[in-house]
Design a protein around this motif. Sequence first.
Motif, PDB file in Angstrom:
ATOM      1  N   HIS A   1       6.029   5.641  -1.004  1.00 51.37           N
ATOM      2  CA  HIS A   1       5.218   4.705  -1.811  1.00 51.37           C
ATOM      3  C   HIS A   1       4.342   5.462  -2.828  1.00 51.37           C
ATOM      4  CE1 HIS A   1       3.369   0.408  -1.732  1.00 51.37           C
ATOM      5  NE2 HIS A   1       3.321   0.938  -2.949  1.00 51.37           N
TER       6      HIS A   1
ATOM      7  N   MET B   1      -6.850   3.633 -12.315  1.00 49.89           N
ATOM      8  CA  MET B   1      -6.881   2.508 -11.356  1.00 49.89           C
ATOM      9  C   MET B   1      -8.270   2.396 -10.712  1.00 49.89           C
ATOM     10  SD  MET B   1      -3.165   3.134  -9.594  1.00 49.89           S
ATOM     11  CE  MET B   1      -3.242   1.897  -8.309  1.00 49.89           C
TER      12      MET B   1
ATOM     13  N   LEU C   1      -1.110   1.127 -14.411  1.00 49.95           N
ATOM     14  CA  LEU C   1      -0.096   1.853 -13.631  1.00 49.95           C
ATOM     15  C   LEU C   1       1.335   1.546 -14.061  1.00 49.95           C
ATOM     16  CD1 LEU C   1       0.780  -0.712 -11.922  1.00 49.95           C
ATOM     17  CD2 LEU C   1      -0.777   0.087 -10.192  1.00 49.95           C
TER      18      LEU C   1
ATOM     19  N   LEU D   1      -4.358  -1.122  -0.934  1.00 53.84           N
ATOM     20  CA  LEU D   1      -3.313  -2.041  -0.474  1.00 53.84           C
ATOM     21  C   LEU D   1      -3.033  -1.913   1.024  1.00 53.84           C
ATOM     22  CD1 LEU D   1      -0.368  -0.354  -0.173  1.00 53.84           C
ATOM     23  CD2 LEU D   1      -0.601  -0.346  -2.635  1.00 53.84           C
TER      24      LEU D   1
ATOM     25  N   SER E   1      -5.002  -1.626  -6.730  1.00 58.44           N
ATOM     26  CA  SER E   1      -3.532  -1.766  -6.696  1.00 58.44           C
ATOM     27  C   SER E   1      -3.189  -2.947  -7.590  1.00 58.44           C
ATOM     28  CB  SER E   1      -3.051  -2.062  -5.272  1.00 58.44           C
ATOM     29  OG  SER E   1      -3.624  -3.262  -4.784  1.00 58.44           O
ATOM     30  N   VAL E   2      -1.933  -2.971  -8.020  1.00 59.32           N
ATOM     31  CA  VAL E   2      -1.525  -4.167  -8.763  1.00 59.32           C
ATOM     32  C   VAL E   2      -1.130  -5.267  -7.770  1.00 59.32           C
ATOM     33  CG1 VAL E   2       0.862  -3.361  -9.146  1.00 59.32           C
ATOM     34  CG2 VAL E   2      -0.111  -5.050 -10.667  1.00 59.32           C
ATOM     35  N   GLY E   3      -0.502  -4.873  -6.655  1.00 59.60           N
ATOM     36  CA  GLY E   3      -0.097  -5.862  -5.651  1.00 59.60           C
ATOM     37  C   GLY E   3      -1.312  -6.346  -4.877  1.00 59.60           C
TER      38      GLY E   3
ATOM     39  N   ARG F   1       7.878  -4.012  -3.238  1.00 58.73           N
ATOM     40  CA  ARG F   1       7.380  -4.085  -1.866  1.00 58.73           C
ATOM     41  C   ARG F   1       8.575  -4.131  -0.938  1.00 58.73           C
ATOM     42  NH1 ARG F   1       3.335  -2.548  -3.699  1.00 58.73           N
ATOM     43  NH2 ARG F   1       1.254  -3.467  -3.584  1.00 58.73           N
TER      44      ARG F   1
HETATM   45  C1  GLV Z   1       1.197  -0.179  -5.629  1.00 63.27           C
HETATM   46  O1  GLV Z   1       2.133  -0.423  -4.929  1.00 63.27           O
HETATM   47  C2  GLV Z   1       0.324  -1.153  -6.190  1.00 63.27           C
HETATM   48  O2  GLV Z   1       0.453  -2.348  -5.879  1.00 63.27           O
HETATM   49  O3  GLV Z   1      -0.562  -0.771  -6.971  1.00 63.27           O
END
Ligand code: GLV
Length: 331
Positions: free
Chosen positions: A286, A298, A99, A52, A74-76, A238
């Motif tokens: 973070h 992940m 996650l 990220l 990342s998920v974002g 975020r």
């Molecule tokens: C962490 O912030 C993610 O987006 O994996």
Amino acid sequence: MQRVYITRMISLDALEEIKKACHVSVNSKDAPVKRHELIKNMKDKDGVLCMLTDRIDKEVLDAAPDLKVISTMSVGFEHIDVDEATKRGIYVCNTPDVLTEATADLAFSLLLATARHIPQADSFVRAGAWKEPWSPSLFLGMPVWGATIGIIGLGRIGKAVAKRAAGFNMKILYNNRRRLSREEEKALGVRYASLKNLLKRSDFVTIHTPLTKDTYHIIDENALRLMKPHAILINTSRGNTIDEEALIKALKEKWIAGTGLDVFSKEPIEKDHPILSLENVVALPHIGSATGKTREMMADMAAKNLLMALKSKKPFHLVNPEAERYKRAWL
Ligand code: GLV
């Protein structure tokens, strides 16, 4: 063999999986890749596995004419210009699900830590400031048991937080783009509220939305003014979902009682950032998904997504299925 760039060292198992199928170059430094190196390394690549911290924008995509997939660990995915990737038929994939529980654990820990001043109390003991055996007024916090929590964004992580909140006998309000079905609401024990109502009624407000143009500064001065003076704001999504200037004002002028933040508009946050000089703030670097097991999962998911896309199969977690329409005949 297809060529892949990995922008940060990942778990060895995931790396080996990719190496079996692709020619891999990896940034082996324990630091984010520098922008010019990223651009240089993208040149002849079919796929990139990124973090990220890597901004994958038009300039990077222009440097990678052969690119077929961007797989972020990342998920974002707000660091990726998804529209630009889509137009070029490039798949964008992320790592949700794996996650969820770790991030919800962290959000709830941060809520408890902020409510009960845990980091401040720990520093107090370490500094030798604990002089009396027990004091009726030492580090008085906010009760969590039975309090009202307002969850902004009831996706996977928001729901996982709701389950934890239910264990603390909390009243759970939520706001989400899409309202859940009555059955789902009942099963989770949550009640829908407009954002305004949620802010007015909650003792704890916790943010779990992705960062989009609709959620940018969703907590601004007006929102903060609606919150209760004893309320606590938690953010593990975020940094830019909150207007930090307004938050500083709210904390200084005591419109709210405290905040627990795992994310900031600029990361890493500067040591002398004004928010860090305030007492009623708990700040983390973070670490929402930071457990060894979660990071392995992940990396594994990011590798699987990448390899599936390179085999021209639909990846498990595809952010932009529309890219299919623009895809060239790659293989
Ligand atoms: C962490 O912030 C993610 O987006 O994996």
